[in-house]
Write a protein that holds these residues in place. Sequence first.
Motif, PDB file in Angstrom:
ATOM      1  N   GLU A  70       0.875  -1.169   0.000  1.00  0.00           N
ATOM      2  CA  GLU A  70       0.000   0.000   0.000  1.00  0.00           C
ATOM      3  C   GLU A  70       0.912   1.219   0.000  1.00  0.00           C
ATOM      4  OE1 GLU A  70      -3.877   0.490   2.370  1.00  0.00           O
ATOM      5  OE2 GLU A  70      -2.319   1.399   3.617  1.00  0.00           O
ATOM      6  N   ILE A  71       0.748   2.079  -0.995  1.00  0.00           N
ATOM      7  CA  ILE A  71       1.637   3.226  -1.163  1.00  0.00           C
ATOM      8  C   ILE A  71       0.978   4.474  -0.610  1.00  0.00           C
ATOM      9  CG2 ILE A  71       2.903   4.634  -2.829  1.00  0.00           C
ATOM     10  CD1 ILE A  71       2.788   2.081  -4.669  1.00  0.00           C
ATOM     11  N   ASN A  72       1.642   5.092   0.357  1.00  0.00           N
ATOM     12  CA  ASN A  72       1.169   6.322   0.979  1.00  0.00           C
ATOM     13  C   ASN A  72       1.696   7.485   0.137  1.00  0.00           C
ATOM     14  OD1 ASN A  72       0.823   8.617   2.535  1.00  0.00           O
ATOM     15  ND2 ASN A  72       1.259   7.586   4.454  1.00  0.00           N
ATOM     16  N   THR A  73       0.836   8.090  -0.652  1.00  0.00           N
ATOM     17  CA  THR A  73       1.266   9.162  -1.548  1.00  0.00           C
ATOM     18  C   THR A  73       1.718  10.411  -0.794  1.00  0.00           C
ATOM     19  OG1 THR A  73      -1.021   9.878  -1.845  1.00  0.00           O
ATOM     20  CG2 THR A  73      -0.117   8.379  -3.496  1.00  0.00           C
ATOM     21  N   ALA A  74       1.315  10.560   0.447  1.00  0.00           N
ATOM     22  CA  ALA A  74       1.765  11.701   1.242  1.00  0.00           C
ATOM     23  C   ALA A  74       3.241  11.545   1.627  1.00  0.00           C
ATOM     24  CB  ALA A  74       0.915  11.850   2.494  1.00  0.00           C
ATOM     25  N   ARG A  75       3.714  10.310   1.732  1.00  0.00           N
ATOM     26  CA  ARG A  75       5.102  10.049   2.089  1.00  0.00           C
ATOM     27  C   ARG A  75       5.985   9.783   0.866  1.00  0.00           C
ATOM     28  NH1 ARG A  75       6.337   9.516   7.322  1.00  0.00           N
ATOM     29  NH2 ARG A  75       8.246   8.422   6.803  1.00  0.00           N
TER      30      ARG A  75
END
Length: 73
Positions: A11-16
């Motif tokens: 799961e890719i956290n686009t904020a990070r």
Amino acid sequence: MKNLRPVPKPEINTARCTGCGWCVPTCNLHLLSLENLGWKKFSVLSDIDACTGCKKCAVRCPFDAITMRELQG
């Protein structure tokens, strides 16, 4: 017989995610790529069902933007 055990998927956290691209070459199945969203690049998983859950992308990410989540399916 279908595997009943859940496989962890990235799961890719686009904020990070900084769009550095370090995770992209770690995927032997070539499921990760960088895509533009406005003026910024993000890592994107193209086919979650094809992912084997090897965790190489999550381990390689220097910004902890990728976490493995178990999906029921």
